[in-house]
Design a protein around this motif. Sequence first.
Motif, mmCIF file in Angstrom:
data_model
loop_
_atom_site.group_PDB
_atom_site.id
_atom_site.type_symbol
_atom_site.label_atom_id
_atom_site.label_comp_id
_atom_site.label_asym_id
_atom_site.label_seq_id
_atom_site.Cartn_x
_atom_site.Cartn_y
_atom_site.Cartn_z
ATOM 1 N N VAL A 120 2.761 7.020 6.384
ATOM 2 C CA VAL A 120 3.323 7.208 5.040
ATOM 3 C C VAL A 120 3.686 8.662 4.785
ATOM 4 O O VAL A 120 3.235 9.577 5.486
ATOM 5 C CB VAL A 120 2.333 6.731 3.955
ATOM 6 C CG1 VAL A 120 1.975 5.271 4.163
ATOM 7 C CG2 VAL A 120 1.075 7.598 3.946
ATOM 8 N N ASN A 121 4.477 8.846 3.765
ATOM 9 C CA ASN A 121 4.785 10.182 3.276
ATOM 10 C C ASN A 121 3.542 10.701 2.548
ATOM 11 O O ASN A 121 3.119 10.101 1.563
ATOM 12 C CB ASN A 121 5.982 10.110 2.318
ATOM 13 C CG ASN A 121 6.434 11.477 1.845
ATOM 14 O OD1 ASN A 121 5.654 12.423 1.797
ATOM 15 N ND2 ASN A 121 7.694 11.585 1.491
ATOM 16 N N GLY A 147 3.530 7.687 -7.090
ATOM 17 C CA GLY A 147 3.229 8.266 -5.778
ATOM 18 C C GLY A 147 2.971 9.750 -5.909
ATOM 19 O O GLY A 147 3.617 10.450 -6.688
ATOM 20 N N GLY A 148 1.992 10.254 -5.151
ATOM 21 C CA GLY A 148 1.664 11.674 -5.253
ATOM 22 C C GLY A 148 0.945 12.177 -4.017
ATOM 23 O O GLY A 148 0.555 11.408 -3.139
ATOM 24 N N ASP A 160 -15.347 14.113 -1.190
ATOM 25 C CA ASP A 160 -14.749 12.786 -1.226
ATOM 26 C C ASP A 160 -14.665 12.162 0.164
ATOM 27 O O ASP A 160 -14.118 12.761 1.090
ATOM 28 C CB ASP A 160 -13.340 12.847 -1.834
ATOM 29 C CG ASP A 160 -13.370 13.065 -3.339
ATOM 30 O OD1 ASP A 160 -14.373 12.685 -3.962
ATOM 31 O OD2 ASP A 160 -12.400 13.617 -3.882
ATOM 32 N N LEU A 161 -15.200 10.949 0.279
ATOM 33 C CA LEU A 161 -15.086 10.177 1.513
ATOM 34 C C LEU A 161 -14.001 9.134 1.293
ATOM 35 O O LEU A 161 -14.144 8.246 0.448
ATOM 36 C CB LEU A 161 -16.405 9.482 1.843
ATOM 37 C CG LEU A 161 -17.663 10.355 1.880
ATOM 38 C CD1 LEU A 161 -18.867 9.498 2.258
ATOM 39 C CD2 LEU A 161 -17.493 11.487 2.864
ATOM 40 N N MET A 162 -12.893 9.250 2.026
ATOM 41 C CA MET A 162 -11.795 8.321 1.842
ATOM 42 C C MET A 162 -12.122 6.992 2.506
ATOM 43 O O MET A 162 -12.455 6.936 3.683
ATOM 44 C CB MET A 162 -10.502 8.897 2.427
ATOM 45 C CG MET A 162 -9.263 8.080 2.082
ATOM 46 S SD MET A 162 -7.752 8.754 2.821
ATOM 47 C CE MET A 162 -7.547 10.237 1.863
ATOM 48 N N LYS A 163 -12.001 5.901 1.748
ATOM 49 C CA LYS A 163 -12.324 4.582 2.262
ATOM 50 C C LYS A 163 -11.087 3.720 2.480
ATOM 51 O O LYS A 163 -11.069 2.853 3.356
ATOM 52 C CB LYS A 163 -13.275 3.870 1.305
ATOM 53 C CG LYS A 163 -14.591 4.599 1.090
ATOM 54 C CD LYS A 163 -15.515 3.817 0.197
ATOM 55 C CE LYS A 163 -15.939 2.521 0.842
ATOM 56 N NZ LYS A 163 -16.803 1.715 -0.045
ATOM 57 N N ALA A 164 -10.063 3.898 1.669
ATOM 58 C CA ALA A 164 -8.827 3.126 1.812
ATOM 59 C C ALA A 164 -7.694 3.910 1.171
ATOM 60 O O ALA A 164 -7.924 4.746 0.296
ATOM 61 C CB ALA A 164 -8.959 1.751 1.164
ATOM 62 N N VAL A 165 -6.462 3.634 1.603
ATOM 63 C CA VAL A 165 -5.314 4.353 1.071
ATOM 64 C C VAL A 165 -4.098 3.434 1.040
ATOM 65 O O VAL A 165 -3.951 2.537 1.883
ATOM 66 C CB VAL A 165 -5.016 5.627 1.912
ATOM 67 C CG1 VAL A 165 -4.605 5.258 3.326
ATOM 68 C CG2 VAL A 165 -3.961 6.488 1.251
ATOM 69 N N THR A 166 -3.245 3.646 0.035
ATOM 70 C CA THR A 166 -1.995 2.896 -0.101
ATOM 71 C C THR A 166 -0.859 3.898 -0.268
ATOM 72 O O THR A 166 -0.997 4.875 -1.009
ATOM 73 C CB THR A 166 -2.046 1.968 -1.326
ATOM 74 O OG1 THR A 166 -3.150 1.071 -1.187
ATOM 75 C CG2 THR A 166 -0.766 1.165 -1.460
ATOM 76 N N GLY A 167 0.253 3.664 0.435
ATOM 77 C CA GLY A 167 1.371 4.591 0.346
ATOM 78 C C GLY A 167 2.687 3.968 0.772
ATOM 79 O O GLY A 167 2.749 2.799 1.173
ATOM 80 N N THR A 168 3.731 4.764 0.674
ATOM 81 C CA THR A 168 5.081 4.332 1.031
ATOM 82 C C THR A 168 5.386 4.733 2.466
ATOM 83 O O THR A 168 5.326 5.920 2.798
ATOM 84 C CB THR A 168 6.122 4.969 0.093
ATOM 85 O OG1 THR A 168 5.783 4.649 -1.260
ATOM 86 C CG2 THR A 168 7.524 4.476 0.410
ATOM 87 N N PRO A 169 5.722 3.774 3.357
ATOM 88 C CA PRO A 169 5.965 4.117 4.762
ATOM 89 C C PRO A 169 7.260 4.895 4.965
ATOM 90 O O PRO A 169 8.243 4.675 4.262
ATOM 91 C CB PRO A 169 6.021 2.750 5.456
ATOM 92 C CG PRO A 169 6.469 1.810 4.389
ATOM 93 C CD PRO A 169 5.864 2.321 3.116
ATOM 94 N N VAL A 177 5.397 -1.054 1.113
ATOM 95 C CA VAL A 177 4.081 -0.476 0.819
ATOM 96 C C VAL A 177 3.120 -0.805 1.954
ATOM 97 O O VAL A 177 3.115 -1.931 2.462
ATOM 98 C CB VAL A 177 3.509 -1.021 -0.512
ATOM 99 C CG1 VAL A 177 2.098 -0.501 -0.741
ATOM 100 C CG2 VAL A 177 4.401 -0.646 -1.683
ATOM 101 N N LEU A 178 2.301 0.176 2.343
ATOM 102 C CA LEU A 178 1.248 -0.033 3.333
ATOM 103 C C LEU A 178 -0.099 0.223 2.687
ATOM 104 O O LEU A 178 -0.249 1.166 1.891
ATOM 105 C CB LEU A 178 1.399 0.921 4.526
ATOM 106 C CG LEU A 178 2.659 0.833 5.382
ATOM 107 C CD1 LEU A 178 2.559 1.834 6.523
ATOM 108 C CD2 LEU A 178 2.845 -0.568 5.922
#
Length: 575
Positions: A120-121, A147-148, A160-169, A177-178
């Motif tokens: 993703v971007n 989006g940011g 912060d522990l990242m567990k999941a992410v959503t973004g634009t491929p 969306v992914l």
Amino acid sequence: MAKKKSQKLSIFLLNRKIKSYKGYLKTTRVESFKLNPELLLKGEIFVGETSTSPPDWVEFLDQGTKKMLPAGIMNTSNKAILFVEYLNRVYAITFGYGRYLLEEDYIERNFGLKVVLNSVNPDKLKSIDLANVENLAIKTRKQNSQGGSRQVFGLDVINDLMKAVTGTPLNRVLGGVLNGRDQINLSPKIEFIDLKNIIKIIDKNYDSDVYKSHFEWIDNIYIEKDISVINKLNDLLLVEIKNSNSKDIFLTIPEVIDWELSYQFTYTPKGVLSDELEINDFYIKVNDDLDKLDLDKLKSHRVYAHFGDNVDSIPKWSVYKCLNFEVVMNGNRYSLANGTWYKVKEIFANEVLEYVKQIPIYSRSLIDHYDGDTEGEYNERLADSDASVYSLMDKKNVYCALARSSIEPCDVFTKDKHFIHVKKKSSSSTLSHLFAQGRISGEAFISDREFRKGARKNLTKENRLDPELIPLSHKIKSAEYEVVYAFISSSSKDLVESLPFFSLLNLKQSFHSLNKMMGYNVSICRISVSPNPNPKIKKRSPKKTNSKVKPKIKKNTKSVIKKRLALKEPPISKF
């Protein structure tokens, strides 16, 4: 040419190849289908049994009408998995409830998270799921419909522990969306023949290191989900418990509680009351059965919470959930907290350790803590040890606009403008409150005149130190003040090396915030523990209340206490 339809895909990477695809499944009650050889794709399809059941809402809605709802309204559970091999890897693509056919042990953890971050971007993230180092029980989701970037989401690379992410491929072949965690979820416009190209792109992105330019820190800490690894870690934990290890194993309250309720704890409904959780008390309780302890028995042991002597005990937490333990295995550090194992890269752990070792040791030598005394009793003795140097601030809360509640400016304030914060060194979750108090108090002292006014009022009431040590008429020069984190510890180890890893990480962040960002001097110190010259009388077991005589508890207090004790969610912290 027909327009291709969007196809929802949930793709898992399997962590090893085995002889038969069927071996990846939890059940043998499936029907298998070979792939069309013309597709030049190696794999197999498995379809699980379809189950049907009436929805729960049918009976409810029937109560609201004279005419019965149509017969045959049913929920249908369909399950299918497509296994696909690409190069030397096996991928599992699930459909419907197919996810629940897949054996957990074979899932490559954080695969989807890494693929999405590489696909993703980084400036067009839509949502991020996080856990927080300071309180691992806290889970949050941050969303941005436009989006940011990481900065827009306000991500803290330390806490912060990242567990999941959503973004634009970036590659729109993957869809619009992914979303990724252990699996990657996407909806590309494809037909079956296009699947090989989708797997090719995902496989390449998984091997990429592009994410490291923006998100390298996600590799440092994450939740361990590999069952075989967790079993080995629990085995190591049990060995140490059976050896009555009290230096590396701690018990801690796994949630924020309201200490104003005067909590006390036991390991049986009628056990000996204690103000704090101590691993040695648990060892005494188990006694001769310690050698027979296994994981199931450990998890079945409970911590019972009491209010004073009269309220019946409530089984509050599993002892396992209260355990804090760290161990190094296969070049990685693992930390057990709140019943969850966290994996920490040893290189990262060493970097944090070396950073914290640079924090100065406090110039003053503080009096010993007496064994058996509370932190409050210690703070009073410290303040009284030299009235010309110390002023007591413990339990003298001042309203803080930043925290939107009343907090302690510190535990003890000194004539040298030192804010001393005291806490027993037990676990990461316990010490997180110490660090939070120091940071929030430090920021409020600089920015909030009313907070300074309240702290100054405390000095005036004590009538020991000059109130002008906390000025109101001019801007605060933070470099004139020092924030001191004082740890009560009986350990013979070096102070820094004896702290749990998540406490080190938290201390690093606190030092950075207070020293680098706010300009305070910051130091740490150990408060040694010595025998109490006037030991307390051994605490009694909870009193047996005469059924004919009601205990003297204020009106409504008992019901409120029981409700609070029974809450699954923690009460609001005073910090």
